[in-house]
Write an enzyme that holds these catalytic residues in place. Sequence first.
Site, short mmCIF file in Angstrom:
data_model
loop_
_atom_site.label_atom_id
_atom_site.label_comp_id
_atom_site.label_asym_id
_atom_site.label_seq_id
_atom_site.Cartn_x
_atom_site.Cartn_y
_atom_site.Cartn_z
N ASP A 1 -7.88 8.30 0.35
CA ASP A 1 -8.43 7.22 1.18
C ASP A 1 -8.28 7.51 2.67
O ASP A 1 -8.83 6.80 3.51
CB ASP A 1 -7.77 5.88 0.84
N SER B 1 -10.23 -0.54 1.06
CA SER B 1 -11.31 -1.54 1.05
C SER B 1 -10.95 -2.72 0.16
O SER B 1 -11.80 -3.60 -0.06
CB SER B 1 -12.59 -0.89 0.52
N ARG C 1 0.85 -1.19 0.00
CA ARG C 1 0.00 0.00 0.00
C ARG C 1 0.88 1.25 0.00
O ARG C 1 1.95 1.26 0.61
CB ARG C 1 -0.84 -0.04 1.28
N GLY D 1 -13.68 -1.16 -6.97
CA GLY D 1 -15.00 -0.59 -6.68
C GLY D 1 -15.02 0.28 -5.42
O GLY D 1 -16.09 0.55 -4.89
N GLY D 2 -13.86 0.70 -4.93
CA GLY D 2 -13.83 1.55 -3.75
C GLY D 2 -14.52 0.86 -2.58
O GLY D 2 -14.31 -0.33 -2.34
N GLU E 1 -3.91 8.20 -3.79
CA GLU E 1 -4.34 7.37 -2.66
C GLU E 1 -4.53 8.17 -1.37
O GLU E 1 -5.16 7.70 -0.43
CB GLU E 1 -3.32 6.26 -2.43
N THR F 1 -8.94 0.83 -9.66
CA THR F 1 -8.33 -0.32 -9.04
C THR F 1 -8.53 -1.48 -9.98
O THR F 1 -9.42 -1.46 -10.81
CB THR F 1 -9.06 -0.56 -7.71
N THR G 1 -3.98 -0.61 -7.24
CA THR G 1 -4.77 0.56 -7.62
C THR G 1 -3.97 1.85 -7.73
O THR G 1 -2.89 1.98 -7.14
CB THR G 1 -5.88 0.77 -6.55
O1 DON Z 1 -7.98 1.12 -1.51
C1 DON Z 1 -9.15 1.42 -1.71
O2 DON Z 1 -10.08 1.03 -1.05
C2 DON Z 1 -9.47 2.34 -2.89
N1 DON Z 1 -8.33 3.17 -3.18
C3 DON Z 1 -9.88 1.52 -4.05
C4 DON Z 1 -10.27 2.35 -5.24
C5 DON Z 1 -11.09 1.66 -6.24
O3 DON Z 1 -11.44 0.52 -6.10
C6 DON Z 1 -11.49 2.47 -7.42
N2 DON Z 1 -12.21 1.71 -8.37
N3 DON Z 1 -13.34 1.78 -8.61
#
Ligand code: DON
Length: 584
Positions: free
Chosen positions: A428, A458, A103, A486-487, A425, A386, A404
């Site tokens: 987040d 996530s 990360r 998908g965040g 990032e 992502t 991502t």
């Molecule tokens: O790490 C995470 O939870 C987010 N940065 C993920 C971002 C993501 O899945 C974007 N796509 N739709």
Amino acid sequence: MRYFSALILAALVCAVPGAHSQTQPDQPVRTKHAMVVSIHHLATDAGVEMMREGGNAVDAAVATGFALAVVDPAAGNLGGGGFMLIHFSAGPDAGKNTFLDFRERAPQAATTNMYLDANGNVVPRESITGFKAIGVPGSVAGLVYAEQKYGKLTLAQVMAPAIRLAADGYVLSTEEAKDLHASNLTKFPVSRHKFQRDGNFYQPGEFFRQPVLAATLRTIAADPNDFYHGAIAKKLVADIRKGGGIMTLDDLARYSVKERPPVVGTYHNYTIVSAPPPSSGGVVLIEALNILDGYNLGRWPDRSPEEMHLILEAYRRAYMDRNDYLGDPDYVKIPEAQMLSQSYAAAWRNSIKNDEATPSSELKRPEGFLPPPPTMGQVRHESTQTTHYSVMDPEGNAVAVTYTLNNGFGSGVTAEGLGFLLNDEMDDFASKQGAPNMFGLIQGPADSIAPGKRPLSSMTPTIVLENSPDNDPKKAKVRYVLGSPGGSRIITTVANVFLSAADEGLNIQQAVDAPRFHMQYQPDVVYLEDGFPEATMNRLRSMGYALKVGGHWSDAECIAVDPTTGELLGGHDRRHSFGKAAGF
Ligand code: DON
């Protein structure tokens, strides 16, 4: 954010040259020995090629990861970060699971209030677009660490397909060419130069070549340290600082991959192995499944309102805990064992009413299980896009990777002279207590910004094992390899796919195809993809749910193992047109 836009499924299956076509639309791709499922057919091919050359699932995963950095620039990356979950089925490590955390980290100069103006308001988009949004990237370190520790081939071998694809180019499909119109790319001259041809957008069917990225990849293949300590590091930092960012050479030099024990839970006869903090994915998934384990969901049809009610209430409760307790475990004490205890799940289950939604505003956490959530003072402050892919090799080893740039094309910034995009990032983190981030997540002090800290994620790469009759962990067999972008909707996407396959008898392709439903405590809304019958939606409304209906989201690229034949079953997400499940 392309995963949140409406897509017409019919148009998806046929758009790409070389994309896999399935004769039976709802049947998974079957192979005997090896399988890769990813959002890009060329990245899938790169992974399969490694296993044909004698590489294992880790070699394939690293090759796919580097290839995605070339052919899926919205999400695949060198300038972002992510997670790799590995289950070993053979060799001295048989039965072992491990998790590589690569990360991004906040730069040392980051501060808790860095995205607030003088009045304490969040400066719009500063954590999302441009140089200030960039966290210290971890992907190169993570992929190289995985290869050197767990791969069988050389770094040069597993990077060869990516280098080839960058240097020789590949043909853009309609969807891919359209993706390159993203507004964050057109904002920055270096990104415009890279993702347009002589000032014009690429047309579908045109070749897209990336010579600068190819040179960077060659440098990494020859000397992976260069990215964090050498000429690449110097160029990268000079460019970011010129643009007003805060990253330093020291931030890059300090970056390290963390190998952590995965979080492990049970559901019926399955062992769930998933992403630990700094991802919220595994804890939320297992907490929700613990609550649901007390019901026999299989007695209701898949996606019936009665079943959805229980699942939504489990999600609501697990996300409430997510927001209050989860963050980087190196900075905040997380009561993980208590959150994942069966007695806590039973107490949460008792609070779920029959056929009636619990408004989030009325939800009370059962007392006596968890300590009070951390406050700012208790958190250490010193010191969409992502993509997910799944791999299995002929020895039964399984790898699940989600990595991502955060939203589509990340910060929009392409590093000058290096040819790769940088993440955003930093969004987040909780920029301000009580303020939602890009995904509507309202996160607490546990996820406040601090130097060197990893933002809460996530991402939920997950491997599900079926327990042996004598419950010997060494004999547990891989049944599913799961994950998605998908965040905040990643965790519920993984849960939706798993529950449909494990409890409702859907095959992995049907489980991936089925319309998704999501709830994250706040906002108190149930999100439904297109495709739910009117009667289901009316029944949910009558239970007290506010519904937001429409579009499609996420991109589950999953594998199941046929328990009878041992065949590998690939479920590629047809919400996107250019992916593929393939193997041999
Ligand atoms: O790490 C995470 O939870 C987010 N940065 C993920 C971002 C993501 O899945 C974007 N796509 N739709």
